[in-house]
Motif scaffolding. Structure first.
Motif, mmCIF file in Angstrom:
data_model
loop_
_atom_site.group_PDB
_atom_site.id
_atom_site.type_symbol
_atom_site.label_atom_id
_atom_site.label_comp_id
_atom_site.label_asym_id
_atom_site.label_seq_id
_atom_site.Cartn_x
_atom_site.Cartn_y
_atom_site.Cartn_z
ATOM 1 N N SER A 1 -25.533 9.366 52.744
ATOM 2 C CA SER A 1 -24.931 9.241 51.413
ATOM 3 C C SER A 1 -25.998 9.362 50.329
ATOM 4 O O SER A 1 -25.803 10.052 49.318
ATOM 5 C CB SER A 1 -24.200 7.905 51.295
ATOM 6 O OG SER A 1 -23.685 7.731 49.999
ATOM 7 N N ASP A 2 -27.135 8.699 50.535
ATOM 8 C CA ASP A 2 -28.221 8.780 49.553
ATOM 9 C C ASP A 2 -28.787 10.198 49.487
ATOM 10 O O ASP A 2 -29.106 10.701 48.397
ATOM 11 C CB ASP A 2 -29.336 7.791 49.917
ATOM 12 C CG ASP A 2 -28.914 6.342 49.725
ATOM 13 O OD1 ASP A 2 -27.934 6.099 48.996
ATOM 14 O OD2 ASP A 2 -29.556 5.451 50.315
ATOM 15 N N GLN A 3 -28.931 10.834 50.653
ATOM 16 C CA GLN A 3 -29.439 12.210 50.665
ATOM 17 C C GLN A 3 -28.500 13.143 49.913
ATOM 18 O O GLN A 3 -28.943 13.998 49.142
ATOM 19 C CB GLN A 3 -29.602 12.680 52.108
ATOM 20 C CG GLN A 3 -30.753 12.051 52.862
ATOM 21 C CD GLN A 3 -30.773 12.466 54.327
ATOM 22 O OE1 GLN A 3 -29.783 12.951 54.864
ATOM 23 N NE2 GLN A 3 -31.904 12.264 54.981
ATOM 24 N N ASP A 4 -27.195 12.968 50.131
ATOM 25 C CA ASP A 4 -26.215 13.823 49.462
ATOM 26 C C ASP A 4 -26.246 13.608 47.953
ATOM 27 O O ASP A 4 -26.118 14.556 47.172
ATOM 28 C CB ASP A 4 -24.812 13.540 49.997
ATOM 29 C CG ASP A 4 -24.635 14.019 51.425
ATOM 30 O OD1 ASP A 4 -25.452 14.846 51.874
ATOM 31 O OD2 ASP A 4 -23.677 13.571 52.083
ATOM 32 N N ALA A 5 -26.398 12.335 47.536
ATOM 33 C CA ALA A 5 -26.444 12.034 46.099
ATOM 34 C C ALA A 5 -27.669 12.668 45.456
ATOM 35 O O ALA A 5 -27.593 13.230 44.352
ATOM 36 C CB ALA A 5 -26.446 10.525 45.879
ATOM 37 N N LEU A 6 -28.809 12.592 46.139
ATOM 38 C CA LEU A 6 -30.032 13.199 45.606
ATOM 39 C C LEU A 6 -29.903 14.719 45.547
ATOM 40 O O LEU A 6 -30.318 15.358 44.575
ATOM 41 C CB LEU A 6 -31.232 12.808 46.472
ATOM 42 C CG LEU A 6 -31.712 11.364 46.341
ATOM 43 C CD1 LEU A 6 -32.771 11.059 47.404
ATOM 44 C CD2 LEU A 6 -32.283 11.108 44.943
ATOM 45 N N ARG A 7 -29.323 15.289 46.608
ATOM 46 C CA ARG A 7 -29.145 16.749 46.642
ATOM 47 C C ARG A 7 -28.195 17.197 45.535
ATOM 48 O O ARG A 7 -28.427 18.216 44.867
ATOM 49 C CB ARG A 7 -28.608 17.165 48.003
ATOM 50 C CG ARG A 7 -28.537 18.671 48.214
ATOM 51 C CD ARG A 7 -28.054 19.015 49.602
ATOM 52 N NE ARG A 7 -28.964 18.523 50.625
ATOM 53 C CZ ARG A 7 -28.687 17.515 51.446
ATOM 54 N NH1 ARG A 7 -27.528 16.894 51.361
ATOM 55 N NH2 ARG A 7 -29.555 17.133 52.342
ATOM 56 N N LEU A 8 -27.152 16.413 45.328
ATOM 57 C CA LEU A 8 -26.197 16.751 44.280
ATOM 58 C C LEU A 8 -26.846 16.682 42.908
ATOM 59 O O LEU A 8 -26.648 17.555 42.051
ATOM 60 C CB LEU A 8 -25.001 15.795 44.352
ATOM 61 C CG LEU A 8 -23.795 16.148 43.481
ATOM 62 C CD1 LEU A 8 -23.167 17.454 43.956
ATOM 63 C CD2 LEU A 8 -22.768 15.027 43.509
ATOM 64 N N ALA A 9 -27.648 15.638 42.691
ATOM 65 C CA ALA A 9 -28.315 15.489 41.398
ATOM 66 C C ALA A 9 -29.308 16.616 41.155
ATOM 67 O O ALA A 9 -29.500 17.054 40.014
ATOM 68 C CB ALA A 9 -29.031 14.141 41.332
ATOM 69 N N ALA A 10 -29.924 17.101 42.224
ATOM 70 C CA ALA A 10 -30.940 18.148 42.075
ATOM 71 C C ALA A 10 -30.339 19.534 41.921
ATOM 72 O O ALA A 10 -31.002 20.447 41.416
ATOM 73 C CB ALA A 10 -31.872 18.127 43.282
#
Length: 433
Positions: free
Chosen positions: A271-280
């Motif tokens: 979930s954290d990885q997806d959030a970071l990827r989405l933000a980037a």
């Protein structure tokens, strides 16, 4: 299933076998005597085991037990590999040398590690999820357990993961029961709890499958991430007739909860990885690709098709007259209208304040021109701006994707179109290089 004690001769022949009550990884334990250890491990582990033999030869009885336990894999039934912890010792008797080793299945050593190891090694999530379903699997003469991970992040589209292909038909039946029949076996089971399920209450299709296989036992354990249930483990299996299928032993419940905790760690990490990827990669305002993501995609996915460079005409006047909050609302609506006109394979990005790019894979100049005209018409429809009817126009330049720099070519075509009067589209003249 419990640990095995093997006595192995210098050439790798297994001379004695002790333990393994109930079957070891589905293997015929008595039949192991007389076979060679290298017959039961994957080729990839052969060198590591051979080196251990070589290092051990010539060691004294005192020092041969010094090496630390290590992990290899054993090939069980159906050719599936199972990691085991090897606890070595040895004996020396003149010129005859033998190796005494205790093999302990990883599933019995009190920790869930295989899925976490795969994740840290960068394995695909699908493989990690399948291994979660394999962690506590037992398949021997007396017991059978199949683990399914039911992902309900999206309750409308649940996903059911199993470890092996032969169990996919059962996983599909569970998914159908959850999706179409509203079967929620975890209802009433609290966070951190493990509960037996009454098989007689299962949906008919699933119940028939279990009866065919002689499976009369089921256990459920919900998985919560940040106070929200996102998944559940369901065990389906067989136990001896003398065993109460509605009874969950304490050690079994503890192992299941260890698996749940490992799953929570993985889901939180993803979930954290997806959030970071989405933000980037995503434009925060519109949810479209941002400039960096769009350029990266163009760099790696260049193929035939067209690119549209869409610029909002005189957008500054909207901000000056109504303010930036209203201006942002207009940009979000423009993005929505663009998405409504594009195909699923198209990419849309916001690369500047009022500049958008639409990538149309496989679209030739004619089709790109038609889509550009539709975009101009759709965005030009009346728009409610701060309670007033307002019309927005866009100017579009388009270029083929196989141009040397399609983004730059379409940008220049858009600027030339603006000089022609705005609210129109123009194909780049410097098309292909």
């Amino acid at each position: 299933m419990r640990a095995l004690l093997l006595v192995v001769l210098r050439d790798g022949t297994i001379s004695e076998v002790h333990g393994g009550f109930g079957g070891f990884l589905g293997l015929d334990v008595p039949a192991l005597a007389g076979s060679n250890v290298f017959e039961h491990i994957p080729v990839t582990d052969g060198d590591a085991l051979a080196m251990y033999f070589l290092d051990a030869v010539g060691e004294s009885e005192e020092t041969i037990a010094l090496p630390m336990p290590f992990r290899i894999s054993v090939v069980g039934v159906a050719g599936f590999t199972h990691p085991v912890d090897v606890v070595p010792s040895g004996t020396v008797d003149g010129d005859d040398w033998s190796w005494t080793v205790l093999l302990m299945p990883v599933a019995l050593n009190g920790s869930i590690t295989r899925s976490l190891d795969l994740e840290m090694a960068g394995a695909p999530r699908e493989l990690v999820q399948r291994m979660l379903c394999e962690e506590l699997r037992v398949d021997n003469a007396n017991y059978t357990s199949r683990w399914l991970l039911i992902d309900v992040h999206d309750p409308a589209e649940p996903e059911v993961i199993c470890a092996r292909a032969e169990d996919q038909v059962v996983a599909d039946a569970v998914r159908s029961a959850v999706h179409s029949g509203g079967w929620l076996p975890w209802d009433g089971v609290g966070r951190g709890e493990t509960a037996p399920l009454e098989v007689s209450g299962f949906p008919s299709t699933l119940r028939s499958m279990m009866e065919e296989r002689g499976w009369q036992r089921s256990i459920v354990a919900p998985v919560h991430v940040r106070d929200r249930q996102v998944a559940a483990f369901v065990l389906l299996g067989r136990v001896p007739t003398s065993y109460d299928p509605m009874h969950v032993k304490l050690n079994v419940a503890a192992r299941i909860q260890a698996l749940v905790r490992a799953t929570v760690l993985l889901l939180e990490r993803w979930s954290d990885q997806d959030a970071l990827r989405l933000a980037a990669t995503t434009d925060e305002l519109t949810g479209l690709d941002n400039r960096r993501q769009l350029l990266a995609w163009l760099e790696t996915e260049r193929r035939c098709g067209s690119l549209l460079y869409v610029d909002v005409d005189d957008f500054k006047s909207v901000n000056d007259r109504f303010g930036h909050v209203v201006g942002d609302t207009v940009l979000v609506e423009i993005a929505r209208r663009l998405q409504s006109l594009c195909r699923t394979e198209d990419r849309i990005g916001r690369i500047g304040g009022d500049e958008f790019v639409v990538v149309l894979p496989g679209a030739d100049d004619r089709l790109a021109g038609e889509i550009a005209a539709r975009i101009i018409d759709r965005i030009g429809e009346p728009l409610d701006v701060a309670g007033q009817v307002h019309r927005i126009s866009v100017t579009i330049g388009h270029a083929p994707l196989d141009a040397g720099d399609p983004l730059d070519a379409a940008d220049h075509a858009m600027l030339q179109a603006k000089r022609m009067g705005r609210g129109c589209h123009l194909l780049a003249s410097s098309a292909r290089h």
